[in-house]
Design a protein around this motif. Structure first.
Motif, short mmCIF file in Angstrom:
data_model
loop_
_atom_site.label_atom_id
_atom_site.label_comp_id
_atom_site.label_asym_id
_atom_site.label_seq_id
_atom_site.Cartn_x
_atom_site.Cartn_y
_atom_site.Cartn_z
N TYR A 243 0.87 -1.18 0.00
CA TYR A 243 0.00 0.00 0.00
C TYR A 243 0.90 1.23 0.00
O TYR A 243 1.80 1.36 0.84
N ASP A 244 0.67 2.11 -0.97
CA ASP A 244 1.48 3.32 -1.10
C ASP A 244 0.57 4.54 -1.04
O ASP A 244 -0.45 4.61 -1.74
N PHE A 245 0.93 5.51 -0.19
CA PHE A 245 0.16 6.74 -0.03
C PHE A 245 1.08 7.93 -0.25
O PHE A 245 2.05 8.12 0.50
N SER A 254 1.52 9.52 -9.10
CA SER A 254 2.13 9.47 -7.78
C SER A 254 3.50 10.13 -7.83
O SER A 254 3.58 11.34 -7.99
N ASN A 270 -3.96 13.81 -2.75
CA ASN A 270 -3.50 12.54 -2.18
C ASN A 270 -3.73 11.42 -3.19
O ASN A 270 -4.83 11.28 -3.72
N SER A 272 -3.32 7.22 -3.76
CA SER A 272 -3.11 5.90 -3.15
C SER A 272 -2.93 4.84 -4.24
O SER A 272 -3.65 4.87 -5.25
N ARG A 294 -4.87 2.36 -8.67
CA ARG A 294 -4.51 3.71 -8.22
C ARG A 294 -5.76 4.57 -8.11
O ARG A 294 -6.63 4.57 -9.00
N THR A 296 -7.39 8.50 -6.13
CA THR A 296 -7.00 9.80 -5.59
C THR A 296 -8.21 10.54 -5.04
O THR A 296 -9.36 10.21 -5.38
#
Length: 396
Positions: A243-245, A254, A270, A272, A294, A296
């Motif tokens: 999980y990437d934020f 991103s 933001n 994700s 992905r 947002t």
């Protein structure tokens, strides 16, 4: 010019040490040479690799396009400093594809540095990484470009990967049983990709990944290498999720893609990204599968008055499944299916399906190999495309 002079100086420095330090000339594929300090307080392995690519494309309604290029040309330095618990890696890219992307955000300089990272084993089963290197994202991206099963990575990787960034990573592993291994990775990074010199824009990027090995470790780190070159004697499986934020991200993918510029600066939102992937190997058979998604908070970049800038976050999802079988003669046949579905209402892009058939001959594993593949790309309501590639790899 300055970089070339520095590079020559590094090489001359290393060669000079060959005559004054203990050296170990390795086998082919294990580096050009190894340096060891007189008191064994440091080591350095110096390696080089090149990829030569021929590519031809046929798009519906268009004439054929063909190209030859040096796809990758790189120098790599790694070893330990002061203690084996403090390792380092420096990797430089020299091909045009490696160094492209110069902009005001990189001081208008070529992006030579791929990896510049330290790895400190400060406690049992713990490592702290700091510097620039790959984030713990999708498996296919973390697999080295020199260890791929086919000529290059999939469309899923090109659309969704989070690549490299500058920051810190904490890595840990433990055993649930004699064979069941769990590995965890946490990262905090700048959030704008590699070689950025202008300082942080927006917020930071936070990445977490967990990997499960129910049947124990793969041979020779095979969970991050294409093909089952070690011909695993027992089934090996790795299941993982990331999980990437990216907080207040200013790029449309991103930490990748283009900056979203407004009339007052940068559009921030933001973003994700979720990755779920698996690797399986057994007696020459290999299977890798990945899913990416992905999303947002608000995908449309806006000026201060609310008007759209024309930029939008590339939200959507992708699926990639790849498999192959290695014959006893070290010829391998592989196949790949990739599906990309970016949100059409936001991005205006139609779904894509790509089918790839590959053939590889491993002369000295991934260190000396010839690979070819042919891909058919289907685009909904768009032009289909046929692509053929032939690539030669050599790694010292």
């Amino acid at each position: 010019m300055k970089f070339k002079t520095t590079l020559v100086a590094i090489c001359l420095f290393a060669i000079n040490f060959l005559y004054s330090q203990e050296t170990n000339t390795p086998k082919f594929g294990k580096g050009l040479f190894n340096l060891v300090g007189k008191d064994s307080s440091w080591t350095m392995k110096i390696g080089a690799r090149m990829q030569f690519l021929a590519i031809s494309n046929w798009e519906n309604g268009e004439s054929n396009e063909a190209n030859f290029l040096v796809r990758r040309a790189r120098l790599k330095f790694d070893g330990y400093a002061f203690t084996p618990k403090l390792k380092y890696k420096l990797e430089l890219g020299l091909s045009n594809r490696d160094i492209s992307g110069a902009s005001p955000f990189t001081s208008n300089a070529p992006r030579y540095i791929l990896d510049a990272v330290m790895k400190w084993n400060f406690a049992p089963n713990f490592e702290l990484w700091f510097g620039q290197t790959k984030l713990p994202g999708n498996r296919e991206r973390v697999v080295s470009s020199g260890n791929l099963q086919q000529v290059d990575r999939s469309l899923l990787n090109s659309r969704f990967n989070i690549d490299r960034d500058v920051g810190v990573q904490l890595r840990h592993r433990f055993n649930l049983s004699d064979t069941f291994i769990v590995k965890e990775m946490l990262s905090i990074s700048q959030g704008e990709g590699r070689n950025v010199t202008t300082g942080n824009l927006g917020g930071h990027q936070y990445t977490g990944r967990i990997e499960l090995f129910p049947f124990g470790n793969f041979s020779s780190k095979g969970d991050y290498s294409g093909s089952d070159l070690k011909r695993e004697k027992t089934p090996k499986l790795s299941l993982a999720a990331t999980y990437d934020f990216n907080n207040n991200a200013v790029k449309n993918r991103s930490n990748q893609g283009s900056y979203m510029i407004t009339d007052t600066g940068f559009y921030e939102t933001n973003i994700s990204t979720i990755f779920i992937d698996a690797m399986f190997k057994y007696k020459g058979f290999s299977l890798m599968a990945e899913y990416a998604d992905r999303d947002t908070d608000d995908p449309f970049a806006k000026n201060s008055d609310g008007t759209l800038t024309g930029d939008e976050v590339q939200v959507g999802k992708g699926l990639n499944i790849q498999t192959g079988y290695l014959l006893k003669s070290n010829w391998e046949i592989s196949g790949r299916y990739t599906n990309i579905e970016l949100d059409r209402a936001i991005t205006g892009k139609n779904p894509e399906n790509q089918y790839t058939l590959g053939v590889s001959k491993y002369i000295v594993g991934h260190k000396l190999k010839v690979q070819t593949d042919i891909s058919h790309l289907e685009v909904d309501n768009g032009n289909n495309e046929l692509m053929w590639r032939l690539q030669f790899d050599i790694h010292f």
